[in-house]
Scaffold this active site. Structure first.
Site, PDB file in Angstrom:
ATOM      1  N   GLU A 165      76.307  32.758 106.474  1.00  0.00           N
ATOM      2  CA  GLU A 165      77.457  33.511 106.975  1.00  0.00           C
ATOM      3  C   GLU A 165      77.086  34.963 107.264  1.00  0.00           C
ATOM      4  O   GLU A 165      77.551  35.538 108.261  1.00  0.00           O
ATOM      5  CB  GLU A 165      78.608  33.444 105.964  1.00  0.00           C
ATOM      6  CG  GLU A 165      79.113  32.042 105.662  1.00  0.00           C
ATOM      7  CD  GLU A 165      79.524  31.270 106.906  1.00  0.00           C
ATOM      8  OE1 GLU A 165      79.897  31.905 107.916  1.00  0.00           O
ATOM      9  OE2 GLU A 165      79.456  30.032 106.882  1.00  0.00           O
TER      10      GLU A 165
ATOM     11  N   GLU B 204      74.810  28.447 115.945  1.00  0.00           N
ATOM     12  CA  GLU B 204      74.731  27.907 114.587  1.00  0.00           C
ATOM     13  C   GLU B 204      73.275  27.764 114.131  1.00  0.00           C
ATOM     14  O   GLU B 204      72.954  27.990 112.962  1.00  0.00           O
ATOM     15  CB  GLU B 204      75.448  26.558 114.531  1.00  0.00           C
ATOM     16  CG  GLU B 204      75.942  26.182 113.161  1.00  0.00           C
ATOM     17  CD  GLU B 204      76.987  27.145 112.640  1.00  0.00           C
ATOM     18  OE1 GLU B 204      77.027  27.327 111.410  1.00  0.00           O
ATOM     19  OE2 GLU B 204      77.743  27.724 113.449  1.00  0.00           O
TER      20      GLU B 204
END
Length: 292
Positions: A143, A220
């Site tokens: 994150e 991602e």
């Protein structure tokens, strides 16, 4: 199928509101005669919506997930969580994010915020309870990778661009149907223009979402690589394998607006697969294994 129907209904509502707003502002008088003016107005409207969403992202995330911000750690777990995020943020060269926990049994996490030094990183209670400390650290590093890579701003800009062209080409199509097909000879647009424009916005909106989600899946992999650099490749692979084991066992309660910034996404086929915000976990694991 229900998720796709909800997606279509949401987009239809947004596009109808956009069309009505443009009409009230007088923008829809540019129905093809002046493409330059039309493109400018569509860009202003398209980017404004995207940036409003970006600036409100932290507030919306807290409200929609019930995230509780850790202002003052009260337990050893909260202290460890804050100190780990602080260390990872320092190593990644970003400002200290707000840290929070949201009440969900599913194992998930997300990052959001309008810039690298004003972000929010939150993890689910289920992830904290079932993942090892090394795996939780890897998820947090993933994150933080999103924050360091500026993914929130990047996707906002991409969304603004596709919004602009969806609105632009939908209005050109609406004008063509109104004038060339329905033979409307009045100076202003007729009902055919509005119906055709809304229909075109719906179809083009789905195609635009496919483009945005393609960028999301590419992003991602970058976040996984950042997580591997910050927490170790082995820990990142272990966290993804744990997510792989749990996938399908618990229905996700992550709002769709935050799905692109979570650690995990569901596996879908067909049209739904093109709208996936995350690549399949096995593909992400293989990419990290190749990295070594």
């Amino acid at each position: 199928m229900m998720r796709i129907l909800l997606f279509l209904a949401t987009n239809l509502a947004v596009l109808v509101v956009a069309s009505i707003t443009l009409k009230l502002l007088g923008v829809d008088r540019y129905t093809g005669q002046n493409h330059g003016d039309l493109l400018i107005f569509c860009a202003v409207f398209g980017f404004t919506g995207s940036f409003i969403s970006l600036f409100l992202s932290k507030w919306m995330a807290k409200k929609s997930t019930g995230t509780q911000i850790i202002d003052q750690p009260r337990t050893r777990q909260e202290q460890w969580l804050v100190s780990t995020v602080e260390r990872l943020a320092r190593d990644a060269g970003v400002g200290m994010p707000e840290v929070g926990i949201f009440p969900a049994y599913e194992a998930n996490a997300f990052a959001t915020g309008w810039n690298r030094n004003n972000s929010l990183v939150a993890v689910s209670q289920g992830l904290l309870e079932r993942f090892s400390p090394e795996e939780v650290e890897a998820v947090l590093a993933h994150e933080i990778g999103h924050v360091a890579n500026g993914d929130m701003v990047t996707l906002t800009l991409i969304q603004g661009v596709v919004n602009t062209f969806v609105m632009f080409f939908a209005r050109i199509f609406g004008n063509f149907v109104d004038k060339a097909v329905l033979k409307n000879e009045n100076d202003g647009p007729g009902i055919g223009y509005y119906v055709a424009t809304i229909a075109a916005e719906l179809v083009l909106g789905i195609l635009a979402s496919i483009i945005v989600m393609w960028f999301s899946r590419k992003r991602e992999f970058r976040a996984d690589e950042a997580g591997a650099q910050l927490a170790g490749t082995g820990a990142m692979i272990s966290a993804l394998r744990r997510l792989q084991i749990e996938s399908g066992q618990v229905e996700s309660h992550m709002p769709d607006s935050l799905a692109a910034f979570g650690i995990s996404g569901s596996l879908k086929n067909g049209l739904a697969g093109l709208l996936m915000s995350h690549p399949p976990l096995e593909v992400r694991i293989a990419a990290l294994q190749q990295r070594g």
